[in-house]
Scaffold this motif. Sequence first.
Motif, PDB file in Angstrom:
ATOM      1  N   ALA A  26     -34.618   9.296 -43.532  1.00 11.87           N
ATOM      2  CA  ALA A  26     -34.619  10.483 -42.693  1.00 11.87           C
ATOM      3  C   ALA A  26     -33.291  11.225 -42.787  1.00 11.87           C
ATOM      4  CB  ALA A  26     -34.888  10.086 -41.238  1.00 11.87           C
ATOM      5  N   LEU A  27     -33.374  12.544 -42.858  1.00  6.98           N
ATOM      6  CA  LEU A  27     -32.162  13.364 -42.908  1.00  6.98           C
ATOM      7  C   LEU A  27     -31.686  13.655 -41.486  1.00  6.98           C
ATOM      8  CD1 LEU A  27     -32.753  15.982 -45.764  1.00  6.98           C
ATOM      9  CD2 LEU A  27     -31.120  14.099 -45.714  1.00  6.98           C
ATOM     10  N   THR A  28     -30.953  12.716 -40.932  1.00  6.36           N
ATOM     11  CA  THR A  28     -30.361  12.946 -39.625  1.00  6.36           C
ATOM     12  C   THR A  28     -29.208  13.925 -39.774  1.00  6.36           C
ATOM     13  OG1 THR A  28     -28.782  11.127 -39.894  1.00  6.36           O
ATOM     14  CG2 THR A  28     -30.940  10.587 -38.961  1.00  6.36           C
ATOM     15  N   LYS A  29     -28.762  14.472 -38.648  1.00  2.00           N
ATOM     16  CA  LYS A  29     -27.647  15.410 -38.700  1.00  2.00           C
ATOM     17  C   LYS A  29     -26.409  14.758 -39.309  1.00  2.00           C
ATOM     18  CE  LYS A  29     -29.107  18.294 -34.805  1.00  2.00           C
ATOM     19  NZ  LYS A  29     -28.738  18.810 -33.452  1.00  2.00           N
ATOM     20  N   LYS A  30     -26.186  13.496 -38.943  1.00  2.00           N
ATOM     21  CA  LYS A  30     -25.012  12.793 -39.469  1.00  2.00           C
ATOM     22  C   LYS A  30     -25.120  12.602 -40.973  1.00  2.00           C
ATOM     23  CE  LYS A  30     -23.107   9.397 -37.192  1.00  2.00           C
ATOM     24  NZ  LYS A  30     -22.820   8.048 -36.611  1.00  2.00           N
ATOM     25  N   ASN A  31     -26.311  12.231 -41.459  1.00  2.00           N
ATOM     26  CA  ASN A  31     -26.481  12.018 -42.894  1.00  2.00           C
ATOM     27  C   ASN A  31     -26.389  13.318 -43.678  1.00  2.00           C
ATOM     28  OD1 ASN A  31     -26.705   9.249 -42.710  1.00  2.00           O
ATOM     29  ND2 ASN A  31     -28.948   9.263 -42.593  1.00  2.00           N
TER      30      ASN A  31
END
Length: 289
Positions: free
Chosen positions: A232-237
Amino acid sequence: SHCGVSQPQDGRGKEYAARPKALGTRKCQVFTEGRGTTLVSAGFVGLLSVLPLKRQFVELSTKRAESKTKEPEHIHTQVTVVGIKLPLLAVSVWCGLLLSTHFGLAGAPLIDGILSGTEAPYFWKTVTISILSGLSVGAIISLSMLFGTRDSGPDFFSIPLWKRLLAGLFHGGIVEELFFRLFLLSFLAWSVSSVFGLQARPPISAVFWTANIVSALLFGLAHLPSSAALGALTKKNIALTLLLNGFAGLVYGYLFWQNGIEAAMLAHMSTHVVLQPCMRWLLRVLKTA
């Protein structure tokens, strides 16, 4: 001077002051010295090098999704994709060499030296700085895993090291540098210079850094699909992907500006020498933490 043997610049570009400025007279010279042919051939190897990794990654993704309707890409499909990408890569190399020569950039000094039978200036300095820079970038990106979020994507690092390293060294180190540095950075520098009517050869620092920052940002954005494939493309990633790949792009771009495309390639390759083995180990540490 002509486009036969280019030399690394010192940031001031004094040795390029006498270079002619007309683009049209360069066209027939770019490939005659063998630079273009050598770089396109290397790029072809780079395009092929990613096939083993891509095939296994697709299989891994399919198994993880437990989907029996989606079959892995057949090898002939992947080879067809390579056949489509190769002409585009060749055009990128041709345009990149044309523009970098026009601007009096270092171009491909190591290849020029080999083809002309002369030793490229600052050869060992260029090689040493590039490798050390790449190793440092690889260490920084690897350690960044400690700040990333765990994902549920396919275990990319369960793929054999040789497949990941093969793709990283030759696709990342050659294909990506030919496009993002030799072509895109040179094209952006030409665009900025044209818009503002700047004719300095080589381009002034403001023009170069504008082009380098934009190309590095696009380099980071280009890695988002790979990050998405891993989880998943989290904001952190997303932030880490853009920040770390952007930082790497800035380093590779600076090395290209100073010492030629081979310097950027060596640095990018060296990054993967550290990145691929270390990230798998760090992920194991995170899972047991």
